[in-house]
Design a protein around this motif. Structure first.
Motif, PDB file in Angstrom:
ATOM      1  N   SER A 140      51.215  34.010  42.220  1.00  4.87           N
ATOM      2  CA  SER A 140      51.903  34.093  40.927  1.00  4.87           C
ATOM      3  C   SER A 140      51.088  33.503  39.772  1.00  4.87           C
ATOM      4  O   SER A 140      51.578  33.426  38.655  1.00  4.87           O
ATOM      5  CB  SER A 140      53.253  33.379  41.020  1.00  4.87           C
ATOM      6  N   THR A 163      44.574  46.516  39.387  1.00  3.61           N
ATOM      7  CA  THR A 163      45.843  46.053  39.959  1.00  3.61           C
ATOM      8  C   THR A 163      46.017  44.554  39.723  1.00  3.61           C
ATOM      9  O   THR A 163      47.096  44.097  39.328  1.00  3.61           O
ATOM     10  CB  THR A 163      45.896  46.360  41.473  1.00  3.61           C
ATOM     11  N   HIS A 164      44.957  43.794  39.937  1.00  3.89           N
ATOM     12  CA  HIS A 164      45.036  42.338  39.733  1.00  3.89           C
ATOM     13  C   HIS A 164      45.240  41.998  38.256  1.00  3.89           C
ATOM     14  O   HIS A 164      46.021  41.101  37.929  1.00  3.89           O
ATOM     15  CB  HIS A 164      43.789  41.645  40.270  1.00  3.89           C
ATOM     16  N   ASP A 167      48.819  42.692  37.386  1.00  2.22           N
ATOM     17  CA  ASP A 167      49.654  41.623  37.921  1.00  2.22           C
ATOM     18  C   ASP A 167      49.544  40.366  37.059  1.00  2.22           C
ATOM     19  O   ASP A 167      50.549  39.708  36.785  1.00  2.22           O
ATOM     20  CB  ASP A 167      49.268  41.283  39.371  1.00  2.22           C
ATOM     21  N   SER A 170      51.519  40.653  33.944  1.00  2.57           N
ATOM     22  CA  SER A 170      52.981  40.699  34.136  1.00  2.57           C
ATOM     23  C   SER A 170      53.586  39.323  34.426  1.00  2.57           C
ATOM     24  O   SER A 170      54.803  39.176  34.427  1.00  2.57           O
ATOM     25  CB  SER A 170      53.330  41.639  35.290  1.00  2.57           C
ATOM     26  N   LYS A 171      52.754  38.323  34.642  1.00  2.48           N
ATOM     27  CA  LYS A 171      53.248  36.976  34.966  1.00  2.48           C
ATOM     28  C   LYS A 171      53.584  36.215  33.697  1.00  2.48           C
ATOM     29  O   LYS A 171      52.913  36.344  32.677  1.00  2.48           O
ATOM     30  CB  LYS A 171      52.203  36.175  35.757  1.00  2.48           C
TER      31      LYS A 171
END
Length: 173
Positions: A140, A163-164, A167, A170-171
């Motif tokens: 996270s 992708t990373h 992610d 989005s945190k």
């Protein structure tokens, strides 16, 4: 400020420690001096204080913390070999289960990946970073995801990196 005031208090305690060098209080005084000097921002003095702690208390309760902090300061100064030595000392001979169940050891492994990046050993960095994704604290963490994405871009693994990065974005901050 508060750090300088605490260091002055330790100066007084140091006089007592000279007379009673093997007490628990002496160990605490050595360790806290190193932490406070590091907090003040003087890496050279802090490293010396951590090394002094290790000299006086080679089996003390803060040995791992001392090695970890020496490793971090070395990494911050771009001294990859010194950082590598400290982080490797901490994780050497330990299984992933042992490392992953201890926050300091997991952080040492993560920082060893930073050493590998500094050494341009990107395949090694990915090999260290990917297994850390099983830990919620890393999975996270936007900084972890960005670092993993950065290394994968460097290796030409752009779809995985995207992708990373998604992610990471989005945190919550």
């Amino acid at each position: 400020d508060q750090i300088d005031s605490a260091i002055k208090s330790l100066d007084t305690l140091d006089k007592w420690v000279v007379v009673h060098p093997t007490t628990d209080i002496a160990e605490e005084a050595h360790f806290w001096r190193a932490r406070l000097v590091k907090a003040r921002g003087d890496r050279t003095l802090a490293k010396g204080a951590y090394l002094s702690y290790l000299d006086f208390h080679p089996t003390g309760k803060y040995v791992r913390d001392a090695h970890f902090n020496i490793g971090l300061m070395s990494l911050e100064q771009g001294r990859a070999e010194d950082a590598e030595r400290e982080f490797t000392y901490l994780i050497s001979g330990k299984s992933n289960d042992q490392i992953f169940s201890n926050t300091l050891l997991a952080d040492a492994l993560y920082n060893l990946a930073s050493v590998r990046i500094l050494q341009t050993r990107f395949d090694d960095a990915v090999a260290i970073l990917e297994p850390l994704a099983v830990l919620p604290a890393f999975k996270s963490d936007p900084a972890y995801l960005y670092k993993l994405g950065h290394v994968k871009v460097t290796l030409g693994r752009v779809p995985e990196a995207e992708t990373h990065f998604r992610d990471a974005l989005s945190k919550p901050k």
